[in-house]
Design a protein around this motif. Sequence first.
Motif, PDB file in Angstrom:
ATOM      1  N   UNK A 106      12.296   6.716   1.079  1.00 16.96           N
ATOM      2  CA  UNK A 106      13.758   6.798   1.092  1.00 16.96           C
ATOM      3  C   UNK A 106      14.385   5.711   0.216  1.00 16.96           C
ATOM      4  N   UNK A 107      13.853   4.494   0.323  1.00 15.98           N
ATOM      5  CA  UNK A 107      14.399   3.393  -0.481  1.00 15.98           C
ATOM      6  C   UNK A 107      14.276   3.712  -1.966  1.00 15.98           C
ATOM      7  N   UNK A 108      13.084   4.177  -2.375  1.00 17.38           N
ATOM      8  CA  UNK A 108      12.857   4.395  -3.806  1.00 17.38           C
ATOM      9  C   UNK A 108      13.595   5.616  -4.335  1.00 17.38           C
TER      10      UNK A 108
ATOM     11  N   UNK B 205       0.828  -1.214   0.000  1.00 16.41           N
ATOM     12  CA  UNK B 205       0.000   0.000   0.000  1.00 16.41           C
ATOM     13  C   UNK B 205       0.859   1.260   0.000  1.00 16.41           C
ATOM     14  N   UNK B 206       1.953   1.226   0.757  1.00 20.32           N
ATOM     15  CA  UNK B 206       2.834   2.396   0.810  1.00 20.32           C
ATOM     16  C   UNK B 206       3.506   2.654  -0.540  1.00 20.32           C
ATOM     17  N   UNK B 207       3.904   1.584  -1.211  1.00 17.72           N
ATOM     18  CA  UNK B 207       4.556   1.768  -2.527  1.00 17.72           C
ATOM     19  C   UNK B 207       3.537   2.301  -3.531  1.00 17.72           C
ATOM     20  N   UNK B 208       2.329   1.712  -3.509  1.00 17.66           N
ATOM     21  CA  UNK B 208       1.276   2.170  -4.428  1.00 17.66           C
ATOM     22  C   UNK B 208       0.989   3.656  -4.229  1.00 17.66           C
TER      23      UNK B 208
ATOM     24  N   UNK C 114      15.879  -7.216  -9.486  1.00 15.01           N
ATOM     25  CA  UNK C 114      16.445  -8.458  -8.929  1.00 15.01           C
ATOM     26  C   UNK C 114      17.368  -8.276  -7.721  1.00 15.01           C
ATOM     27  N   UNK C 115      17.706  -7.020  -7.379  1.00 11.36           N
ATOM     28  CA  UNK C 115      18.509  -6.801  -6.171  1.00 11.36           C
ATOM     29  C   UNK C 115      17.574  -6.771  -4.966  1.00 11.36           C
ATOM     30  N   UNK C 116      17.803  -7.645  -3.978  1.00 11.23           N
ATOM     31  CA  UNK C 116      16.908  -7.609  -2.820  1.00 11.23           C
ATOM     32  C   UNK C 116      17.142  -6.400  -1.905  1.00 11.23           C
ATOM     33  N   UNK C 117      16.049  -5.896  -1.354  1.00 10.50           N
ATOM     34  CA  UNK C 117      16.116  -4.841  -0.342  1.00 10.50           C
ATOM     35  C   UNK C 117      15.456  -5.416   0.907  1.00 10.50           C
ATOM     36  N   UNK C 118      16.152  -5.317   2.029  1.00  9.51           N
ATOM     37  CA  UNK C 118      15.736  -6.044   3.228  1.00  9.51           C
ATOM     38  C   UNK C 118      14.960  -5.206   4.232  1.00  9.51           C
ATOM     39  N   UNK C 119      14.198  -5.904   5.062  1.00  9.45           N
ATOM     40  CA  UNK C 119      13.496  -5.282   6.201  1.00  9.45           C
ATOM     41  C   UNK C 119      12.770  -4.002   5.807  1.00  9.45           C
ATOM     42  N   UNK C 120      12.024  -4.087   4.726  1.00  9.91           N
ATOM     43  CA  UNK C 120      11.315  -2.908   4.233  1.00  9.91           C
ATOM     44  C   UNK C 120      10.117  -2.625   5.135  1.00  9.91           C
TER      45      UNK C 120
END
Lengths: 148, 408
Positions: free
Chosen positions: A142-144, A89-92, A129-135
Amino acid sequence: MANYKDIINSLQDKQGGIIEAFHALQREYNYIPEEAITEAAKVFGVSQAQAYGVATFYSYLSVEKRGKYIIRMCESAPCHVAGADAVIRAIEKHLGIKVGETTADGKFTLELTECVGQCQATPVITVNSEPVFNVSAVKVPEILSAYK
Amino acid sequence: MAEEMRLLLEHADKIDPRQAEDYIKVGGYKGLEKARQMNRKDLIQEVKSSGLRGRGGAGFNAGMKWSFVPPAPVKYVVCNLDEGEPGTYKDRIICEKNAQALLEGMAICGTAIESKQGYIYCRGEYPFVVELLNKAIQSAKAVGALGDFDIEVRMGAGAYVCGEETALIESIEGHRGEPRFKPPFPGVAGLWGVPTVVNNVETFAALPYILTKGAEWYASIGAPKYPGTKVLTLTGDVNNPTYFEVPTNYLLKDVIYKLGGGIKNGKKFKAVQVGGTSGAFIPEQNLNTSIDFDSMGAIGAALGSGAVLVLDETRDIVDIVTRISKFFEHESCGKCNPCREGTFRCREIMEKINAGRATEADINNILLLAKVMKRAALCGLGQAAPIPITSTIEHFGHEYRRKLLQYA
Ligand SMILES: Cc1cc2nc3c(=O)[nH]c(=O)nc-3n(C[C@H](O)[C@H](O)[C@H](O)COP(=O)(O)O)c2cc1C
Ligand code: SF4
Ligand code: FES
């Protein structure tokens, strides 16, 4: 950008190598263009229907144009209990798109996936394909922002 | 950690898995050397008597599987690194910590069945593991460790069913990953129609140690009927969600409370699902069980891939099983009706129950459907898909009934 014919031809000696060819095409274009499927069918000696059947069987392969960065959200049980729904939901919300869509600027495509094998740090997304952890939902902007 | 027993992972993070020299320094490739000096029959017998059973889920004796391979001019050794079972990442860890042991194990198998060509089928989600393995193979070839045995890495592309050995073979051949009818088994007619041994990463990676330290030694570790070590991956509501290698007679409660450090945030335990998403949910009264294949089977569960998902007292089992039923609907390849239609209906009924719109009749229907799927589905996917549902109705039935309409 490498020519799709060159990509396919470089793998033509691999027995059963059509899936390897699709991977190589996706690394270049982020999806498999229709004319490349036709070409791959010819090179690997299968019908166009069969080649298309292969390309659409596998969830990692896409026959539709996608953005520069493909975000995949893992929703398998371990990520689900760790809060995957809230992250989706946050990404959307942050990107203003729904699952399956691409942003208007062609930068991000959002997809769902099953377990990507990084369950030590749930919830997990992958970006190209690169994993991002503990999202978490709060970390999404910040990640995006790291993807230009 | 003192509780662990590290065999495959003994040198984790101390050697570079890409470098054959690093591995050779800690005793690597001695097992293959020994295997090559043995006659093939004795080699297969040695593996058989070690008691090593497949670590990919089915638990078949590895040496026995190899002994069925008939003479043929061309044969293949295939490593299953599809690792699609949610909650599982042990094969990735084995590759990232000790890839050379996998290569050595495949070459040992090649020696035993007289095959010169190996394939590693690596899931599409692990491009970095493909890269690592290619470097590891190059390095092993460069120092001559593999002799005339060649290994090629092929990539899957995001289909859980391709972990099933015949679907995997279809996929290497460049087809849709749909399981084949068995028999013939791959050992007789596998990749491109020739005899093919398919084993899991962890199975192959145990072989060098069996050869160097002896079958008898290996057979004495852990549970007598499923000896050796097992790499587990722990997820969910535990303090220490990581991977461990333990002897196979290790107790499930110790996995959770000793290795896992107990339940997070001081909460209480509710359930644990062992073996990945197709595994059964196990209630507290069964935690005093050894993790080995047969002990898990005896409580109606399965060791499977060695994934362990722990849920605390606040978790909504019905909601989690509903999510799991979506997984199976999504991953069903559609080749056979009991599974294509069955996983669809399971998901539909689970959603109905989870939304509070179901009655007791829906529970009876889903139990009946589960029986049909278990008996009539072509491959393990469709056969196992209802297990999370039936095991939770059995052990956590009250959580289902709580969501039912009051007898509308
Ligand atoms: C739906 C399905 C998925 C499977 N996934 C895997 C997998 O990811 N890895 C694996 O090693 N075996 C998997 N298996 C089991 C394989 O079919 C096969 O039994 C195994 O690779 C044999 O190796 P082993 O004897 O060393 O365990 C799966 C089976 C089914 C039915
Ligand atoms: S059981 Fe399911 S996954 Fe297996 S062959 Fe049938 S439809 Fe495909
Ligand atoms: S469950 Fe999400 S990465 Fe494994």
